[in-house]
Design an enzyme around this catalytic site. Structure first.
Site, mmCIF file in Angstrom:
data_model
loop_
_atom_site.group_PDB
_atom_site.id
_atom_site.type_symbol
_atom_site.label_atom_id
_atom_site.label_comp_id
_atom_site.label_asym_id
_atom_site.label_seq_id
_atom_site.Cartn_x
_atom_site.Cartn_y
_atom_site.Cartn_z
ATOM 1 N N ASP A 1 0.795 -1.228 0.000
ATOM 2 C CA ASP A 1 0.000 0.000 0.000
ATOM 3 C C ASP A 1 0.828 1.280 0.000
ATOM 4 O OD1 ASP A 1 -2.353 -1.454 0.038
ATOM 5 O OD2 ASP A 1 -2.474 -1.476 2.218
ATOM 6 N N ASP B 1 0.493 5.916 1.538
ATOM 7 C CA ASP B 1 -0.774 5.592 2.190
ATOM 8 C C ASP B 1 -0.733 6.140 3.611
ATOM 9 O OD1 ASP B 1 -3.335 4.569 2.378
ATOM 10 O OD2 ASP B 1 -2.687 2.562 2.894
ATOM 11 N N ASP C 1 -0.227 2.309 10.056
ATOM 12 C CA ASP C 1 -1.534 1.669 10.033
ATOM 13 C C ASP C 1 -1.469 0.363 10.808
ATOM 14 O OD1 ASP C 1 -2.485 3.709 8.493
ATOM 15 O OD2 ASP C 1 -2.957 2.495 6.736
ATOM 16 N N ARG D 1 -6.762 11.971 10.668
ATOM 17 C CA ARG D 1 -6.450 10.631 11.172
ATOM 18 C C ARG D 1 -5.245 10.628 12.108
ATOM 19 N NH1 ARG D 1 -7.524 6.296 6.237
ATOM 20 N NH2 ARG D 1 -9.650 7.015 5.723
#
Length: 443
Positions: free
Chosen positions: A234, A258, A262, A314
């Protein structure tokens, strides 16, 4: 306790049959990866803390005692103006030791928060990376970072000199590893990122990770005994996929294709601390999707981190799990700071939030924005436990709370020692990001 274990056991039995069919960048889910997935689920079950509030209050107690616990601690604070400049309890555990270079593995004793069990490569030999190349993905050259991270058993990986490592494809890190960049200026940049998939017990410390791009995939070795075909990655800076007991500390990260960091597919027992993050849109995503309830066991601490210039959203965005966001400094964001969906529990304590001049971004959580509480009406999200305590709100910022604001106060007074308020965020995050460490001097 027994009922919790039985329920979680059934939960993993069900979810374990689903994970192999979900996106994992594994072109052919062979028996090797099937076994790794099952082993990872078992470790996740063992790592999951049935009373997460105990962990958050223990963290707060440590911070409180570090700053105000004794006259001796106060004297140590005054010494910060001298040679030792550690300003939070994680750093105080190791940074004031002038012999840190000869006692590197002491670092493993210093983690706090949900990643508290993480020991990385402690007890294993030192591996010195001498070669910045990454030319052979199936048979990595000895002395390279890729060769180091696939070795069996605990390993403490350090660097012979400063270097820029351009990864041709994602770096597959195996269990029981520490990547320790202290004493060198190490950049993982301009190539693929770092992947922790179905692994346990990893520390990443002191790296610059930036300008990460998506990898095209191909044959990649992930252990001494196995290599396989990977699909396109990603472009995350650091990706956690079914990973447990992970500590990411003193990293400087920016500009990834990305996410910056994560964590998905039941990753749990994670602490991210002392990071400095800049110049990115979607910073941290915790939780794979709205349809994967396996992330309900996710437990992550974010502490002493500076969310700096050029960030949009985020920080983090959460699904399903339990997230302790404590004593961080949010000096920049464009859309929002903290958001989520699928009823995560978010405890925000002692952070500083400075809203941007853009009036649309004044809220830490904007209840009418899908980028805040996603895919839920107020009648639903008002029951989600999102708590703000001791946060410092500046320039018009405000936090829309929901659920039970006293939810974490169901334990003893000893567990409820107050965390440090947001007015201390600048002190606690003063040395966020990578450090300049010199042999023979406190770091």
């Amino acid at each position: 306790m027994a009922s919790v274990s039985i329920k979680l056991g059934f939960f993993f039995l069900v979810c374990g049959t689903l994970i192999p069919y979900l996106e994992s960048h594994i072109a052919d889910f062979d028996e090797y990866w099937q076994q790794k997935a099952e082993e990872a689920h078992q470790v996740s079950l063992e790592t999951y803390h049935p009373e997460p509030y105990n962990v958050t209050e223990h963290f707060n107690a440590v911070v409180h005692m570090d700053l105000f616990g004794s006259n001796n601690t106060r004297r140590n604070l005054r010494k910060n103006r001298g040679k030792c400049l550690a300003t939070n309890p994680i750093d105080r555990c190791w940074r004031c030791d002038p012999n840190w270079a000869n006692n590197r593995q002491k670092l493993a004793d210093c983690v706090q928060g949900f990643g508290y069990r993480t020991r990385g490569g402690k007890g294993g030999p030192i591996y010195v990376v001498t070669d910045a190349s990454d030319n052979d993905l199936v048979n990595p050259k000895p002395g390279t970072l890729r060769h180091a991270v696939i070795q069996k058993g605990p390993l403490w990986i350090i660097f012979a000199r400063s270097m820029i490592i351009k990864l041709n494809q994602e770096l597959m890190v195996s269990c029981d590893k520490t990547i320790d960049g202290r004493g060198a200026n190490v950049h993982v940049a301009f190539g693929a990122g770092i992947t922790l998939q179905y692994v346990n017990n990893v520390i990443i410390h002191g790296l610059h990770v930036h300008d990460i791009v998506s990898g095209s995939g191909g044959l990649i070795r992930d252990s001494v005994d196995h290599y396989g075909l990977r699909t396109r990655s990603d472009g995350d800076g650091i990706s956690l996929f079914g990973a447990t007991n992970v500590w990411i500390d003193h990293v400087s990260m920016s500009n990834c294709a990305d996410g910056i960091i994560d964590a998905i597919m039941g990753s749990t027992g994670v602490t991210i601390s002392n990071a400095h993050i800049t110049d990115h849109n979607e910073v941290m995503l915790f939780g794979a999707s709205g349809s994967y309830s396996g992330d309900s066991i996710m437990q992550i601490t974010i502490a002493f981190t500076h969310f700096g210039k050029g960030l949009v959203q985020r920080m983090p965005r959460c699904r399903w799990g339990f997230f302790h966001v404590v004593n961080n400094d949010y000096t920049h964001w464009l859309m929002y700071a903290i958001g989520g969906s699928n009823h995560p529990t978010i405890i925000s304590q002692g952070n500083r939030f400075i809203a941007p001049e853009n009036k649309a971004a004044k809220q830490v959580n904007l209840k009418h924005s899908v980028t805040k509480r996603d895919y839920a009406q107020e009648s639903e999200w008002k029951h989600w436990d999102w708590v703000s305590e001791g946060d410092l709100m500046m320039n018009g910022a405000y936090f829309v709370q929901s659920g039970n604001p006293q939810v974490y106060k169901k334990f003893s007074r000893q567990q409820l020692i107050k965390q440090k308020p947001g007015t201390y965020a600048t002190r606690l995050t003063r040395f966020a990001g990578t450090l300049e460490c010199f042999v023979g001097k406190p770091c």
